[in-house]
Design a protein around this motif. Structure first.
Motif, PDB file in Angstrom:
ATOM      1  N   ARG A  22      -9.015   9.255  16.838  1.00 59.58           N
ATOM      2  CA  ARG A  22      -9.672   8.189  16.104  1.00 59.58           C
ATOM      3  C   ARG A  22     -11.189   8.366  16.125  1.00 59.58           C
ATOM      4  NH1 ARG A  22      -8.231   1.875  16.597  1.00 59.58           N
ATOM      5  NH2 ARG A  22     -10.100   1.118  15.622  1.00 59.58           N
ATOM      6  N   HIS A  23     -11.735   8.709  17.314  1.00 62.29           N
ATOM      7  CA  HIS A  23     -13.182   8.916  17.398  1.00 62.29           C
ATOM      8  C   HIS A  23     -13.622  10.072  16.512  1.00 62.29           C
ATOM      9  CE1 HIS A  23     -13.853   5.786  20.156  1.00 62.29           C
ATOM     10  NE2 HIS A  23     -13.188   6.332  21.160  1.00 62.29           N
ATOM     11  N   ARG A  24     -12.818  11.126  16.549  1.00 59.93           N
ATOM     12  CA  ARG A  24     -13.130  12.284  15.690  1.00 59.93           C
ATOM     13  C   ARG A  24     -13.140  11.869  14.228  1.00 59.93           C
ATOM     14  NH1 ARG A  24      -9.963  16.086  18.623  1.00 59.93           N
ATOM     15  NH2 ARG A  24      -8.256  15.773  17.166  1.00 59.93           N
ATOM     16  N   ALA A  25     -12.136  11.100  13.859  1.00 62.24           N
ATOM     17  CA  ALA A  25     -12.015  10.651  12.470  1.00 62.24           C
ATOM     18  C   ALA A  25     -13.192   9.758  12.091  1.00 62.24           C
ATOM     19  CB  ALA A  25     -10.701   9.915  12.269  1.00 62.24           C
ATOM     20  N   GLU A  26     -13.597   8.883  13.032  1.00 63.48           N
ATOM     21  CA  GLU A  26     -14.690   7.961  12.737  1.00 63.48           C
ATOM     22  C   GLU A  26     -15.997   8.708  12.521  1.00 63.48           C
ATOM     23  OE1 GLU A  26     -14.346   5.238  15.940  1.00 63.48           O
ATOM     24  OE2 GLU A  26     -12.999   3.912  14.822  1.00 63.48           O
ATOM     25  N   LYS A  27     -16.194   9.770  13.317  1.00 59.82           N
ATOM     26  CA  LYS A  27     -17.418  10.567  13.171  1.00 59.82           C
ATOM     27  C   LYS A  27     -17.493  11.154  11.770  1.00 59.82           C
ATOM     28  CE  LYS A  27     -18.748  12.073  17.725  1.00 59.82           C
ATOM     29  NZ  LYS A  27     -18.047  12.881  18.711  1.00 59.82           N
ATOM     30  N   ARG A  28     -16.343  11.544  11.270  1.00 58.54           N
ATOM     31  CA  ARG A  28     -16.334  12.125   9.918  1.00 58.54           C
ATOM     32  C   ARG A  28     -16.247  11.033   8.855  1.00 58.54           C
ATOM     33  NH1 ARG A  28     -12.143  15.568  11.905  1.00 58.54           N
ATOM     34  NH2 ARG A  28     -10.740  14.350  10.627  1.00 58.54           N
ATOM     35  N   ASN A  29     -16.286   9.763   9.326  1.00 56.41           N
ATOM     36  CA  ASN A  29     -16.206   8.642   8.398  1.00 56.41           C
ATOM     37  C   ASN A  29     -14.837   8.526   7.729  1.00 56.41           C
ATOM     38  OD1 ASN A  29     -17.572   6.460   7.692  1.00 56.41           O
ATOM     39  ND2 ASN A  29     -19.133   7.496   6.466  1.00 56.41           N
ATOM     40  N   ASN A  30     -13.832   9.078   8.369  1.00 56.38           N
ATOM     41  CA  ASN A  30     -12.488   9.054   7.802  1.00 56.38           C
ATOM     42  C   ASN A  30     -11.618   8.033   8.520  1.00 56.38           C
ATOM     43  OD1 ASN A  30     -13.031  11.059   6.036  1.00 56.38           O
ATOM     44  ND2 ASN A  30     -11.987  12.660   7.171  1.00 56.38           N
ATOM     45  N   LEU A  31     -10.521   7.711   7.880  1.00 53.99           N
ATOM     46  CA  LEU A  31      -9.528   6.873   8.550  1.00 53.99           C
ATOM     47  C   LEU A  31      -8.458   7.777   9.128  1.00 53.99           C
ATOM     48  CD1 LEU A  31      -9.258   4.081   5.884  1.00 53.99           C
ATOM     49  CD2 LEU A  31     -10.013   3.795   8.242  1.00 53.99           C
ATOM     50  N   SER A  32      -7.909   7.373  10.265  1.00 61.85           N
ATOM     51  CA  SER A  32      -6.829   8.177  10.830  1.00 61.85           C
ATOM     52  C   SER A  32      -5.593   7.308  11.027  1.00 61.85           C
ATOM     53  CB  SER A  32      -7.258   8.810  12.152  1.00 61.85           C
ATOM     54  OG  SER A  32      -6.947   7.959  13.221  1.00 61.85           O
ATOM     55  N   VAL A  33      -4.474   7.957  11.282  1.00 65.17           N
ATOM     56  CA  VAL A  33      -3.223   7.230  11.475  1.00 65.17           C
ATOM     57  C   VAL A  33      -3.377   6.171  12.578  1.00 65.17           C
ATOM     58  CG1 VAL A  33      -0.826   7.477  12.215  1.00 65.17           C
ATOM     59  CG2 VAL A  33      -1.778   9.122  10.633  1.00 65.17           C
ATOM     60  N   ILE A 324      -5.338   5.000 -12.512  1.00 63.27           N
ATOM     61  CA  ILE A 324      -5.293   3.738 -11.748  1.00 63.27           C
ATOM     62  C   ILE A 324      -6.368   3.739 -10.653  1.00 63.27           C
ATOM     63  CG2 ILE A 324      -3.848   2.293 -10.239  1.00 63.27           C
ATOM     64  CD1 ILE A 324      -1.430   3.167 -11.921  1.00 63.27           C
ATOM     65  N   ARG A 325      -6.585   4.901 -10.026  1.00 67.40           N
ATOM     66  CA  ARG A 325      -7.648   4.974  -8.998  1.00 67.40           C
ATOM     67  C   ARG A 325      -9.000   4.595  -9.611  1.00 67.40           C
ATOM     68  NH1 ARG A 325      -5.218  10.007  -7.647  1.00 67.40           N
ATOM     69  NH2 ARG A 325      -7.025  11.181  -8.383  1.00 67.40           N
ATOM     70  N   GLU A 326      -9.286   5.123 -10.794  1.00 65.55           N
ATOM     71  CA  GLU A 326     -10.558   4.816 -11.465  1.00 65.55           C
ATOM     72  C   GLU A 326     -10.648   3.340 -11.822  1.00 65.55           C
ATOM     73  OE1 GLU A 326     -13.456   6.502 -12.084  1.00 65.55           O
ATOM     74  OE2 GLU A 326     -12.480   7.862 -10.672  1.00 65.55           O
ATOM     75  N   LYS A 327      -9.517   2.776 -12.261  1.00 67.95           N
ATOM     76  CA  LYS A 327      -9.479   1.364 -12.663  1.00 67.95           C
ATOM     77  C   LYS A 327      -9.767   0.444 -11.480  1.00 67.95           C
ATOM     78  CE  LYS A 327      -8.675   0.643 -16.997  1.00 67.95           C
ATOM     79  NZ  LYS A 327      -9.619  -0.253 -17.702  1.00 67.95           N
ATOM     80  N   TYR A 331     -13.540  -2.569  -8.059  1.00 66.23           N
ATOM     81  CA  TYR A 331     -13.196  -3.857  -7.429  1.00 66.23           C
ATOM     82  C   TYR A 331     -13.231  -3.806  -5.912  1.00 66.23           C
ATOM     83  CZ  TYR A 331     -12.144  -5.133 -12.131  1.00 66.23           C
ATOM     84  OH  TYR A 331     -12.280  -5.387 -13.462  1.00 66.23           O
ATOM     85  N   LEU A 332     -13.408  -2.607  -5.354  1.00 68.73           N
ATOM     86  CA  LEU A 332     -13.366  -2.515  -3.896  1.00 68.73           C
ATOM     87  C   LEU A 332     -14.550  -3.224  -3.263  1.00 68.73           C
ATOM     88  CD1 LEU A 332     -11.734   0.888  -3.987  1.00 68.73           C
ATOM     89  CD2 LEU A 332     -10.862  -1.066  -2.695  1.00 68.73           C
ATOM     90  N   ASN A 333     -15.742  -3.054  -3.833  1.00 68.49           N
ATOM     91  CA  ASN A 333     -16.860  -3.774  -3.210  1.00 68.49           C
ATOM     92  C   ASN A 333     -16.958  -5.223  -3.687  1.00 68.49           C
ATOM     93  OD1 ASN A 333     -17.949  -3.481  -5.686  1.00 68.49           O
ATOM     94  ND2 ASN A 333     -19.449  -1.899  -5.099  1.00 68.49           N
ATOM     95  N   GLN A 334     -15.958  -5.641  -4.474  1.00 66.08           N
ATOM     96  CA  GLN A 334     -15.905  -7.070  -4.844  1.00 66.08           C
ATOM     97  C   GLN A 334     -14.862  -7.822  -4.020  1.00 66.08           C
ATOM     98  OE1 GLN A 334     -15.637  -7.735  -9.117  1.00 66.08           O
ATOM     99  NE2 GLN A 334     -16.556  -5.722  -9.476  1.00 66.08           N
ATOM    100  N   TRP A 379      -8.733  10.593  -1.426  1.00 67.37           N
ATOM    101  CA  TRP A 379      -8.735   9.498  -2.411  1.00 67.37           C
ATOM    102  C   TRP A 379      -9.639   8.348  -1.969  1.00 67.37           C
ATOM    103  CZ3 TRP A 379      -2.705   9.735  -2.659  1.00 67.37           C
ATOM    104  CH2 TRP A 379      -2.306  10.718  -3.575  1.00 67.37           C
ATOM    105  N   PHE A 380      -9.518   7.977  -0.688  1.00 68.74           N
ATOM    106  CA  PHE A 380     -10.291   6.839  -0.175  1.00 68.74           C
ATOM    107  C   PHE A 380     -11.787   7.093  -0.351  1.00 68.74           C
ATOM    108  CE2 PHE A 380      -6.862   5.345   3.065  1.00 68.74           C
ATOM    109  CZ  PHE A 380      -6.092   4.924   2.010  1.00 68.74           C
ATOM    110  N   GLU A 381     -12.201   8.307  -0.023  1.00 66.46           N
ATOM    111  CA  GLU A 381     -13.615   8.628  -0.127  1.00 66.46           C
ATOM    112  C   GLU A 381     -14.070   8.507  -1.581  1.00 66.46           C
ATOM    113  OE1 GLU A 381     -16.316  12.273   1.418  1.00 66.46           O
ATOM    114  OE2 GLU A 381     -14.451  11.850   2.500  1.00 66.46           O
ATOM    115  N   ASN A 382     -13.253   9.023  -2.455  1.00 62.19           N
ATOM    116  CA  ASN A 382     -13.584   8.985  -3.879  1.00 62.19           C
ATOM    117  C   ASN A 382     -13.645   7.554  -4.420  1.00 62.19           C
ATOM    118  OD1 ASN A 382     -12.176   8.776  -6.750  1.00 62.19           O
ATOM    119  ND2 ASN A 382     -13.542  10.555  -6.717  1.00 62.19           N
ATOM    120  N   MET A 383     -12.760   6.703  -3.931  1.00 62.05           N
ATOM    121  CA  MET A 383     -12.689   5.331  -4.464  1.00 62.05           C
ATOM    122  C   MET A 383     -13.580   4.351  -3.700  1.00 62.05           C
ATOM    123  SD  MET A 383      -8.579   4.988  -4.886  1.00 62.05           S
ATOM    124  CE  MET A 383      -8.537   3.376  -5.679  1.00 62.05           C
TER     125      MET A 383
END
Ligand SMILES: [Zn+2]
Ligand SMILES: [Zn+2]
Length: 414
Positions: A22-33, A324-327, A331-334, A379-383
């Motif tokens: 989890r710490h490794r993932a957080e450093k890379r700004n990613n989500l982990s399982v 759908i990802r683009e659509k 709304y994520l920051n709303q 995908w998460f990073e992109n969206m």
């Protein structure tokens, strides 16, 4: 001095590993399982199976479920190290005709077989007269109807079962694991739920679902018109009890889902504190069926990874669609939230009732989850999807606030 059993030592080690990942993932700004604290959509089934009559009298949960609530809890609490789980059995069978036919046939085989093998022994008795057969067919149909076409009585039993399991959890030393009393409620073509006790707010978590097989004729027009379908989705989101709108587009083509009015859907979801579900059941079923098939991909062989890598980007409803990802992106920051649910009906690996793995094929399962994690992060990073958008990563108190529609803004997470 506290003595540490090998199991406890292994659990500590596994926790440490999870924290490191989890710490490794957080450093890379990613989500982990390990950010994923629990599934909010799962089906169970239990009851006695000594005769068609006892099945009719004691069946609880969902007809399509294959696990007991207890086994499901232990798997999630002990194996997955989750913090919570929502049991969300169907308000009514989502495919009543399939259930009715399947159960009738099962009971018929059972009643005509030579032994008491739950109808699995297909050798029919030879001494049956036409009248016997007629009586058996009628009996099978009568009991099957009780099992397939249940009503709120079963939901009350499900609620009681959840209450009992909560007590058991508290007594068994895993009081920190939270079991949430949920339901997957069918949204009828008119936008209403098919259960009174759902409307009465008896459940902590309500998933609203469109299941066209519930009434193929009733939904036919809606399933053929993306505007009508969008309208029904919005009615589901606007039902005051709804917390999650499940598997949008289920039973339709991916192209149909792309044509829905995602602006309207996202806006309604934000307005009503409802999370849009990413239902990963197709992905999980693929892992269970294909990746865990050791005849296809032998245990000492990593060829499954390449096969999985190729298939993975197309396996996730809604997210697999670039459109759908683009659509959804703006709304994520709303305030748009999503729920990532496995819609579990059975367990990926064999465990005993204490959640201990009895089948060590678990490693490959984890490897597949790690590969999935990597795909999701792209995908998460992109969206712009971050932890605060995914309600499965909320701490229990935050999740409860969200479910009570009392969450004012995104929670602070760490
Ligand atoms: Zn469903
Ligand atoms: Zn479901």
């Amino acid at each position: 001095m506290e003595t540490e059993t090998p199991q406890i030592a292994a659990a500590h080690q596994s926790n440490k590993n999870a924290m490191r990942r989890r710490h490794r993932a957080e450093k890379r700004n990613n989500l982990s399982v390990s950010h994923y604290l629990g599934d909010l959509h799962a089906h169970t089934q239990e009851g006695e199976k000594t005769s068609p009559e006892t099945v009719a009298e004691t069946r609880s949960g969902s007809n399509c479920g294959e696990i007991t609530l207890r086994a499901l809890i232990f798997f999630h609490a002990v194996q997955m190290k989750n913090k919570f789980l929502a049991a969300t059995d169907h308000s009514r069978d989502a495919s009543p005709e399939v259930a009715l036919n399947g159960i009738t046939e099962w009971f018929k085989r059972w009643l005509t077989s030579d032994d008491n093998s739950l109808g699995e022994n297909d050798e029919p008795r030879e001494d049956l007269t036409p009248e016997d057969k007629k009586l058996i067919a009628e009996t099978a149909a009568t009991f099957a109807k009780v099992v397939a076409c249940y009503n709120d009585d079963r939901l009350r039993i499900n609620l009681e079962k959840i209450r009992q399991q909560k007590l058991e959890l508290a007594e068994n030393g895993i009081p920190l694991f939270v079991l949430i009393a949920g339901v997957e409620a069918n949204l009828l073509p008119n936008g209403e739920f098919d259960s009174q006790i759902v409307d009465q707010g008896e459940f902590t978590l309500v998933i609203a679902s469109i299941h066209p097989d519930l009434d193929p004729n009733g939904y036919a027009e809606i399933m053929a018109d993306h505007n009508l379908y969008t309208d029904l989705v919005i009615k589901g989101i606007e039902q005051p009890q709804t917390n999650i709108i499940a598997h949008i587009g289920f039973g339709a083509s991916p192209e149909f889902a792309e044509q829905l009015d995602w602006d309207k859907i996202a806006q309604a979801a934000i307005r009503n504190d409802v999370a849009i579900e990413i239902n990963v059941r197709p992905l999980m079923e693929y892992i269970y069926r294909e990746m865990m098939d050791y005849n296809k991909f032998p245990a000492n062989n990593v060829s499954y990874r390449k096969a999985f890598e190729e298939k993975l980007p197309g396996l996730i409803p809604l997210l697999s669609s670039g459109r759908i990802r683009e659509k959804l992106k703006p709304y994520l920051n709303q305030g748009l939230r999503i729920a990532i649910n496995a819609d579990e009906h059975r367990l990926p690996i064999d465990t005993d009732l204490s959640g201990n793995v009895t089948d060590l094929k678990g490693h490959r399962f984890w490897r597949c989850l790690k590969m999935t994690e990597a795909q999701f992060n792209v995908w998460f990073e992109n969206m712009g999807i971050k932890q605060e958008h995914i309600i499965n990563t909320y701490h229990v108190d935050q999740l409860k606030a969200f479910l009570a529609k009392e969450m004012q803004s995104f929670p602070k997470l760490s």
